[in-house]
Design a protein around this motif. Structure first.
Motif: not given
Lengths: 446, 260
Positions: A217, A229, A231, A245, A257, A271
């Motif tokens: 992503t 965001h 997840k 990410l 996040s 990430i």
């Protein structure tokens, strides 16, 4: 088989049918990516950032969709029932957009929310260039990201025009199953200056099948954007989940996040974010729970490439049975990134003697006027707290469950939207023993 | 009736209680005073069931039951309450959840119907008013970020909600200003009744200006070295604990009067 050679052979067979196969630039990027994957193979412990998580087993691994009992419609219905507002739902089954299950509400002018395959089919110049950048950027990631670039079948393409505030949450739902044993998903979010949105990636439990999810992503956060965001990874006990990410934050961009990793046999999350302009802010919040022989690994990277940016990072892990939780948080402060303010914590609670947690901060600081704090702990349930609860009549098991929940609840509290917080709490409680009693009382008194 | 006979307890191999005797009848309030390190808090923790302490000998019988054989939670449900000297902070658990879980654990044990959220909140809000706690403390995490006084009030709130038969207050007065001290004393005095016993552990006598004890005991080096009436507390206030000899025995120059 998931051996490197078989992927290369598979690529030859499948390339003509992949979305965007007619676009020469994309075909070239895909070819380059599969060549890179073929040369590098699956990452092994010899690579520094894969020190605790080897994918060498993938050579022998046979992925299979057999055992997915998923009824995608039922999964989507259950997810939607948890929301108090309609939201925008983009659903993917076995790596392909499922229009019949998707439900995108009325979007304000300037908002685009379509599948990547559709975006490629329509490809105007701006879209093509955005997509080209994200496929090109997999050069930065490890070999699984290259494999993703080669095979990506679909994903979400989100474009937010300048100043656009999207009130309703975007829900991206990725359901495994049908006849696809592995799925390679690629999401792209382009947020132009001043826009704001909340985006959730759902990976619900799709049954006991040894599937592979490989997802990349990318979020391009323009100046003064505000993107949240979240997840929620709840894949089945046999699944392998590899995710990346990648975000870039322009001047003044605020990003949050939240990575909640509760499922899969092996879950790996990379990430990464980079401050490309001054005054950016990022919150990296994470919570994981692993039990049995499962394994979860978060590798985060925050690049303070510009001055006066602020990063806050909090990860919490619950590790039970023979499971293993890994966290490595890299913070890089460039030489001219003065007045950077970075804070990182990773705390783990071991719930059994055999459980193992590794938490490692990695700081590279080249500027001199910075504030940088970090801390990592691995511990057990606190005896004083346990005794305090027992001395008030709570039996030991209930007290342990409550303290375990409480440890994780700190991560949940950082989720701003109440419905998402509640959803995350339910997902957590579903993993914890003794949650029935806890859940009821928590709801009553919330 | 609580009967402690020749109680010996240690922690990490170090003997703390060295043969302690104490009887507390129903309805009585006993104060236990003594210098730092004399074993006051150890006594409180052992009675409440903290298993980091090893009981090396002796017995504790409470209403005919062997108290030491019960795990901490069963002692609590049976009506024993310890107000902690240092109440524990538990981030992530709301005070409301904690209090309700505690109250309902006790009610189940007593064969009473559990409170639902509505009844519980009505009850807890009334009690909070009585101990001078704002309602917001209900929705904060247990003791997290509470001041010393707020923590002690929270202990008093738990005590009044749990309606114990035997309450042990471990230096509940330490770190309190005079107003908070009065609130604690009021809470304790409201609980006084013929079927309820109280053990008030304190370093200073000032709390006893507000909670009048039936008996005062001096604990030193793991034993009760003197017992007396309320006036013993006043003597201690004047003379301090310096008269206690090295062996924990009353040396020459001990305050006169009171049974030995």
């Amino acid at each position: 088989m998931s051996a490197v050679a078989s992927w290369a052979a598979d690529f030859k067979a499948r390339a003509p049918a992949l979305p965007g196969a007619n676009l020469p630039w994309l075909a070239a990027l895909r070819k380059r990516a599969i060549d890179r994957f073929g040369a590098e193979g699956w990452p092994t412990r010899r690579k520094e950032n894969w020190h605790h998580t080897s994918l060498a087993f993938m050579e022998e691994q046979v992925f299979s969709a057999t055992g997915t009992h998923a009824d995608p419609a039922a999964i989507v219905a259950r997810l939607r029932a948890g929301e108090t507002t309609p939201g925008h739902w983009l659903v993917f089954v076995a790596g392909h957009h499922a229009p019949a299950l998707s439900a995108i509400g009325a979007l304000p002018a300037g908002a685009r929310l379509i599948s990547l395959a559709d975006a490629l089919a329509q490809a105007d110049d701006a879209t093509a260039s955005a997509i080209e950048q994200t496929f090109g950027s997999s050069d930065d990631g490890d070999s699984p990201a290259a494999l993703n670039a080669a095979f990506a079948t679909d994903g979400a393409f989100i474009h937010l025009a300048r100043g656009l505030a999207l009130e309703e949450t975007i829900h991206l739902v990725f359901i495994a199953g049908a006849d696809e044993a592995s799925r390679h998903l690629r999401n792209l979010v382009v947020a132009e200056a001043g826009s704001r949105a909340t985006i959730v990636e759902h990976y619900p439990d799709s049954g006991d099948a040894a599937t592979l999810t490989n997802v990349v992503t990318r979020i391009d956060a323009g100046a003064d954007t505000n993107i949240s965001h979240l997840k929620l990874q709840q894949e089945g006990e046999l699944a392998t989940h590899i995710a990346r990410l990648d975000t870039q934050q322009a001047r003044g961009a605020a990003l949050a996040s939240h990575s909640l990793s509760f499922g899969a046999r092996l879950a790996r999350h990379d990430i990464c974010t980079r401050f490309d302009g001054e005054g950016g802010e990022v919150l990296l919040n994470g919570l994981y729970h692993v039990d049995g022989r499962r394994h979860v690994d978060h590798q985060t990277r925050i690049e303070h490439a510009s001055p006066r940016c602020n990063s806050r990072e909090f990860y919490r892990g619950l590790v039970d049975d023979n499971a293993r939780g890994v966290f490595a948080g890299r913070i890089i402060v460039a030489q001219d990134a003065q007045r950077s303010d970075a804070m990182q914590r990773c705390d783990n609670l071991l719930l059994s003697r055999q459980a193992e947690a590794d938490a490692r901060p990695e700081l590279e600081i080249y500027a001199d006027d910075v504030k940088c704090a970090h801390g990592a702990t691995v511990g057990q349930i606190d005896d004083d707290s346990l005794f305090y609860l027992r001395s008030r009549g709570l039996d030991e098991l209930h007290a342990r469950h409550l303290l375990t929940y409480a440890f994780a609840a700190e991560a949940l509290a950082r989720i701003e939207l109440p419905t998402l917080r509640q959803r995350a709490r339910e997902a957590l409680l579903a993993r914890l023993p003794g949650a029935d009693a806890l859940g009821e009382m928590l709801e009553e008194l919330a | 009736m609580l009967e402690i006979n020749d109680l010996k307890a240690s922690i990490d191999g170090k003997a703390i209680l060295k043969g302690l005797n104490l009887n507390v009848k129903d309805g009585e309030v006993h104060a236990i005073m003594g210098p730092n390190g004399s074993g006051k808090s150890t006594l409180a923790q052992v009675l409440a069931g903290r298993d980091t302490y090893q009981v090396e000998g002796g017995s504790v019988t409470w209403n005919g039951v062997d108290l030491l054989a019960l795990p901490a939670e069963e002692r609590a449900r049976a009506g024993l309450f310890l107000a902690f000297q240092y109440p524990v902070e538990i981030p992530g658990v709301s005070n409301a959840y904690f209090l309700k879980a505690a109250v309902n654990a006790t009610r189940r044990h007593r064969g009473l119907p559990e409170f639902d959220a509505f009844d519980f909140l009505a009850r807890v809000k009334a009690e909070m008013k009585a101990v001078g706690m704002k309602e917001e403390f209900l929705y904060r995490s247990v003791n997290e970020g509470f001041s010393g006084g707020e923590k002690k009030r929270n202990e008093m709130l738990q005590m009044s909600l749990l309606e114990p038969k035997l309450a042990i207050l471990d230096e509940t007065d330490s770190g309190l200003d005079i107003d908070a001290l009065k609130i604690v004393a009021e809470g304790v005095n409201r609980l006084r009744s013929p079927e309820r016993s109280l053990i008030v552990i304190t370093h200073y006598q000032r709390l006893l200006d507000y909670i009048v004890p039936d008996q005062v005991h001096v604990l030193a080096k793991g034993r009760i070295v003197r017992s007396g009436g309320r006036e013993l507390a006043l003597e201690l206030e004047e003379q301090g604990y310096g008269w206690i000899g090295e062996g924990g025995d009353a040396a020459a120059g001990a305050p006169a009067g009171g049974p030995r």
